[in-house]
Design a protein around this motif. Structure first.
Motif, PDB file in Angstrom:
ATOM      1  N   LYS A   2       0.854  -1.199   0.000  1.00 20.00           N
ATOM      2  CA  LYS A   2       0.000   0.000   0.000  1.00 20.00           C
ATOM      3  C   LYS A   2       0.883   1.240   0.000  1.00 20.00           C
ATOM      4  CE  LYS A   2      -0.465   0.058   5.013  1.00 20.00           C
ATOM      5  NZ  LYS A   2      -1.344   0.083   6.181  1.00 20.00           N
ATOM      6  N   PRO A   3       0.297   2.385  -0.374  1.00 18.92           N
ATOM      7  CA  PRO A   3       1.104   3.614  -0.377  1.00 18.92           C
ATOM      8  C   PRO A   3       1.569   3.962   1.035  1.00 18.92           C
ATOM      9  CG  PRO A   3      -0.940   3.908  -1.612  1.00 18.92           C
ATOM     10  CD  PRO A   3      -1.060   2.604  -0.874  1.00 18.92           C
ATOM     11  N   VAL A   4       2.751   4.522   1.132  1.00 15.66           N
ATOM     12  CA  VAL A   4       3.333   4.932   2.413  1.00 15.66           C
ATOM     13  C   VAL A   4       3.538   6.441   2.351  1.00 15.66           C
ATOM     14  CG1 VAL A   4       5.354   4.741   3.911  1.00 15.66           C
ATOM     15  CG2 VAL A   4       4.526   2.726   2.658  1.00 15.66           C
ATOM     16  N   ASN A   5       2.833   7.147   3.225  1.00 10.62           N
ATOM     17  CA  ASN A   5       2.928   8.612   3.224  1.00 10.62           C
ATOM     18  C   ASN A   5       4.107   9.044   4.105  1.00 10.62           C
ATOM     19  OD1 ASN A   5       2.333  11.381   4.323  1.00 10.62           O
ATOM     20  ND2 ASN A   5       0.843  11.217   2.660  1.00 10.62           N
TER      21      ASN A   5
ATOM     22  N   THR B  59      -2.016   6.180 -10.243  1.00 18.72           N
ATOM     23  CA  THR B  59      -2.724   5.000  -9.751  1.00 18.72           C
ATOM     24  C   THR B  59      -1.860   3.789 -10.059  1.00 18.72           C
ATOM     25  OG1 THR B  59      -4.849   6.034 -10.174  1.00 18.72           O
ATOM     26  CG2 THR B  59      -4.835   3.637  -9.939  1.00 18.72           C
ATOM     27  N   MET B  60      -1.710   2.926  -9.067  1.00 14.62           N
ATOM     28  CA  MET B  60      -1.001   1.671  -9.303  1.00 14.62           C
ATOM     29  C   MET B  60      -2.029   0.548  -9.283  1.00 14.62           C
ATOM     30  SD  MET B  60       1.956   0.330  -9.921  1.00 14.62           S
ATOM     31  CE  MET B  60       3.280   1.372  -9.295  1.00 14.62           C
ATOM     32  N   ASP B  61      -2.234  -0.048 -10.452  1.00  8.02           N
ATOM     33  CA  ASP B  61      -3.095  -1.222 -10.541  1.00  8.02           C
ATOM     34  C   ASP B  61      -2.239  -2.433 -10.206  1.00  8.02           C
ATOM     35  OD1 ASP B  61      -5.355   0.244 -11.497  1.00  8.02           O
ATOM     36  OD2 ASP B  61      -4.464   0.257 -13.499  1.00  8.02           O
ATOM     37  N   VAL B  62      -2.689  -3.199  -9.232  1.00  6.13           N
ATOM     38  CA  VAL B  62      -1.914  -4.352  -8.759  1.00  6.13           C
ATOM     39  C   VAL B  62      -2.865  -5.527  -8.652  1.00  6.13           C
ATOM     40  CG1 VAL B  62      -0.503  -5.272  -6.891  1.00  6.13           C
ATOM     41  CG2 VAL B  62      -0.424  -2.844  -7.403  1.00  6.13           C
ATOM     42  N   THR B  65      -6.631  -5.074  -7.595  1.00  7.53           N
ATOM     43  CA  THR B  65      -6.991  -3.851  -6.868  1.00  7.53           C
ATOM     44  C   THR B  65      -6.177  -2.667  -7.412  1.00  7.53           C
ATOM     45  OG1 THR B  65      -7.287  -2.888  -4.671  1.00  7.53           O
ATOM     46  CG2 THR B  65      -5.351  -4.251  -4.994  1.00  7.53           C
ATOM     47  N   SER B  66      -6.538  -1.467  -6.967  1.00  8.17           N
ATOM     48  CA  SER B  66      -5.853  -0.253  -7.420  1.00  8.17           C
ATOM     49  C   SER B  66      -5.547   0.617  -6.212  1.00  8.17           C
ATOM     50  CB  SER B  66      -6.746   0.539  -8.372  1.00  8.17           C
ATOM     51  OG  SER B  66      -6.999  -0.218  -9.525  1.00  8.17           O
ATOM     52  N   HIS B  67      -4.382   1.265  -6.255  1.00  5.72           N
ATOM     53  CA  HIS B  67      -3.989   2.164  -5.175  1.00  5.72           C
ATOM     54  C   HIS B  67      -3.689   3.530  -5.755  1.00  5.72           C
ATOM     55  CE1 HIS B  67      -3.369  -1.209  -2.361  1.00  5.72           C
ATOM     56  NE2 HIS B  67      -2.904  -1.846  -3.409  1.00  5.72           N
ATOM     57  N   ILE B  68      -4.261   4.568  -5.172  1.00  6.44           N
ATOM     58  CA  ILE B  68      -3.871   5.924  -5.554  1.00  6.44           C
ATOM     59  C   ILE B  68      -2.630   6.289  -4.755  1.00  6.44           C
ATOM     60  CG2 ILE B  68      -4.569   8.350  -5.509  1.00  6.44           C
ATOM     61  CD1 ILE B  68      -7.420   7.363  -5.969  1.00  6.44           C
ATOM     62  N   THR B  82       2.257  -8.607 -10.630  1.00  2.00           N
ATOM     63  CA  THR B  82       1.862  -7.903 -11.854  1.00  2.00           C
ATOM     64  C   THR B  82       1.284  -6.537 -11.488  1.00  2.00           C
ATOM     65  OG1 THR B  82       1.422  -9.991 -12.961  1.00  2.00           O
ATOM     66  CG2 THR B  82       0.340  -8.045 -13.863  1.00  2.00           C
ATOM     67  N   HIS B  83       1.745  -5.515 -12.193  1.00  2.77           N
ATOM     68  CA  HIS B  83       1.320  -4.155 -11.856  1.00  2.77           C
ATOM     69  C   HIS B  83       1.317  -3.267 -13.094  1.00  2.77           C
ATOM     70  CE1 HIS B  83       5.732  -4.142 -11.530  1.00  2.77           C
ATOM     71  NE2 HIS B  83       5.696  -2.834 -11.785  1.00  2.77           N
ATOM     72  N   ARG B  84       0.607  -2.169 -12.963  1.00  5.95           N
ATOM     73  CA  ARG B  84       0.548  -1.182 -14.036  1.00  5.95           C
ATOM     74  C   ARG B  84       0.402   0.213 -13.425  1.00  5.95           C
ATOM     75  NH1 ARG B  84      -4.600  -0.864 -18.002  1.00  5.95           N
ATOM     76  NH2 ARG B  84      -5.631  -0.507 -15.990  1.00  5.95           N
ATOM     77  N   PRO B  85       1.389   1.090 -13.599  1.00  5.26           N
ATOM     78  CA  PRO B  85       1.184   2.483 -13.194  1.00  5.26           C
ATOM     79  C   PRO B  85       0.407   3.231 -14.283  1.00  5.26           C
ATOM     80  CG  PRO B  85       3.463   2.162 -13.915  1.00  5.26           C
ATOM     81  CD  PRO B  85       2.754   0.833 -14.065  1.00  5.26           C
TER      82      PRO B  85
END
Lengths: 116, 116
Positions: A2-5, B59-62, B65-68, B82-85
């Motif tokens: 997960k993102p780390v701030n 956004t990182m699609d992993v 799921t996706s993480h901003i 596997t990921h996609r920025p």
């Protein structure tokens, strides 16, 4: 995963010269730390030392010269080079070092760093 | 051995998805890159992938799921995942990867990256 701030992590640190691990990258600790005052001169025989200034500025004394490293600037000390970070006002830094690297070059300081 | 200003280095890049090396940390390339749009899904079998957002957000699609990931946030993709920025507006990123790592996971893209 997960993102780390970085600002959030730094807000949890009240000590200086006390790197806290926030993530792992291959066999490296990714850490944040607050600097103020002077760290001892030291060197790492086996690794480069990665510093990215996130807030404030620091001075890196390296051998017989000094570099001011400002917010948004990166400074990498090559392995084997004697150096000393210092900061007249509090400075926030992202550090990367291989796991088990002693902070001060002294193996006595190589124990695991606290994790946030 | 001198400070490297990330904003200055980014100002010299006019392309997207085209990492430029700005420093070396042990056997890794430290790079800056500008993202906009979508990169292909890919994975790196042998290395984690280090992203620090310097400006904007991505956004990182992993997997499913996706993480901003916002400015001042770090995201590390573990090896083998596997990921996609992607980024709807231009986003500036600090990347760290072992030298010789193909951008897209495809060895055809593993040639040396340009240096600033």
């Amino acid at each position: 995963m997960k993102p780390v701030n970085l600002t959030d992590k730094l807000s949890k640190i009240s000590t200086h010269w006390d790197p806290h691990v926030i993530a792992d990258y291959n066999d490296n600790d990714v850490m944040v730390v607050k600097f103020i005052g002077e760290f001892p001169f030291h060197l790492h025989e086996d690794t480069d030392d990665f510093f990215l200034v996130l807030k404030g500025e620091m001075t890196m004394d390296v051998e017989d010269t000094s570099h001011i490293v400002k917010e948004g600037e990166l400074f990498i000390v090559p392995r084997g080079v004697t150096h000393r970070p210092r900061a007249s006002e509090e400075c926030h830094v992202l550090l990367i070092e291989p796991k088990g690297t002693p902070n001060s070059g002294d193996p006595a300081t190589a124990s695991s760093k606290p994790r946030l």
